[in-house]
Design an enzyme around this catalytic site. Structure first.
Site, PDB file in Angstrom:
ATOM      1  N   ASP A  32     -16.598   3.982 -26.045  1.00  0.00           N
ATOM      2  CA  ASP A  32     -18.029   4.290 -25.882  1.00  0.00           C
ATOM      3  C   ASP A  32     -18.932   3.094 -26.210  1.00  0.00           C
ATOM      4  OD1 ASP A  32     -16.836   6.828 -25.692  1.00  0.00           O
ATOM      5  OD2 ASP A  32     -17.370   7.351 -27.753  1.00  0.00           O
ATOM      6  N   GLU A 196     -20.405  13.784 -19.335  1.00  0.00           N
ATOM      7  CA  GLU A 196     -20.887  13.226 -20.607  1.00  0.00           C
ATOM      8  C   GLU A 196     -21.258  11.757 -20.407  1.00  0.00           C
ATOM      9  OE1 GLU A 196     -17.425  13.947 -22.956  1.00  0.00           O
ATOM     10  OE2 GLU A 196     -16.344  12.195 -22.205  1.00  0.00           O
TER      11      GLU A 196
END
Length: 313
Positions: A32, A196
């Site tokens: 991420d 997401e």
């Protein structure tokens, strides 16, 4: 003479190779990645990729050239955020009025009755140390079905927006001046196939909304995007631009974007071939290019990475 020429060529090859970042660019398991430039220095703020109970801190990495990265350990951990216990995820950082604001998810809450959500910490330097800005989550509940994770702060002129959402829903709201709350209601902006990892950037007057789709634990994690004339949408889905390559890696997703002069880069995580642990994720960088109409071209994952580059504001 041929031997001399061979060694000269070999030396040039090593020199050229040394100017490439290589992939992955960070040692260890990190996912991420949020990439940004502060004062001609590149920064990456990733998730420490480990079981949820061990995700209790964040490291950061800085570089002058995209090649050599310096690790800044534990710029924020649960000792500074009393309400955070585990699953500290997906940081997003922005500078405002000389302060650095670090947005993060924590605790992986499953409903509105659990403690956790999206927090914000603040520091005087990009490497911290950061302290909890509010003493409680900034967002502590679901909005329009969006789990409060995977936050991204988007600056458009003088305005700052918080975009977030797991569980296949994405919402956005405008932040107030001191990042203690919001000046608008949360609006759902979920595009087709969204899962997401939302992020925004602006180019040539257009708003690019990017996200991850597929399952993060599987091989088919991917990055898609849409474009709009307005940050609130509606957004026109364009398609997938980053996906697994059976010769390179699987699970490519949850990314950020860097713009350096005329060059654009995508910084993302992927799972090396042969790795079966869901947390075996590494941070990588590759070029991101556009066609003449502003569409993002499919990104080719590489082991070579990108060329050496000086930082710019």
């Amino acid at each position: 003479m041929k031997i001399i020429q061979y060694f000269l060529w070999l030396g040039l090859s090593f020199s050229a190779q040394a100017q490439k970042s290589g992939n992955p660019i960070l040692p260890g398991w990190y996912a991420d990645p949020e990439a940004i430039i502060f004062d001609q220095t590149y920064w990456i703020y990733p998730t420490y990729s480990a079981p949820y109970e061990k995700q209790v801190y964040f490291d950061a990495f800085s570089s002058q050239d995209l090649i050599t990265w310096k690790k800044h350990e534990r710029i924020l951990d649960t000792s500074a955020v009393k309400w955070a216990k585990r699953a500290m995820w997906a940081p997003s950082i922005i500078r405002k009025d000389g302060k650095y604001y670090f947005f993060f998810g924590a605790n992986d809450i499953q409903n509105d009755n659990e403690i956790g959500g999206i927090g914000v910490a603040v520091a005087d330097k990009p490497e911290g140390p950061y302290k909890d800005h509010l003493g409680k989550p900034l967002v502590d509940r679901f909005h329009h079905g969006a789990q409060p994770i995977d936050q991204f702060v988007f600056q458009d002129g003088k305005d700052f927006y918080l975009v977030f959402g797991g569980w296949k829903h994405c919402v956005m709201a405008k932040l107030n001046d001191d990042f203690t709350g919001f000046t608008t209601e949360f609006k759902e902006i979920t595009p087709e196939n969204y899962v997401e990892g939302p992020m925004f950037f602006k180019k040539d007057g257009k708003y690019y909304f990017m996200w991850s789709e597929g399952g993060w634990t599987g091989p088919n994690y991917a990055v898609a995007y849409a474009i709009s004339d307005n940050p609130w949408g509606p957004f026109e889905r364009k398609g997938v631009i980053l996906k697994q390559d059976p010769e390179i890696a699987t699970g490519a997703g949850h990314h950020s974007v860097l713009n350096v002069g005329e060059d654009w880069y995508i910084i993302y995580h992927r799972r090396p071939l042969g790795e079966t642990d869901r947390n075996a994720r590494v941070t990588c960088i590759d070029k991101m290019e556009f066609d003449e109409d502003g569409n993002i071209l499919p990104v080719k994952m590489t082991f070579e990475g990108v060329n050496k580059k000086g930082g710019q504001n």
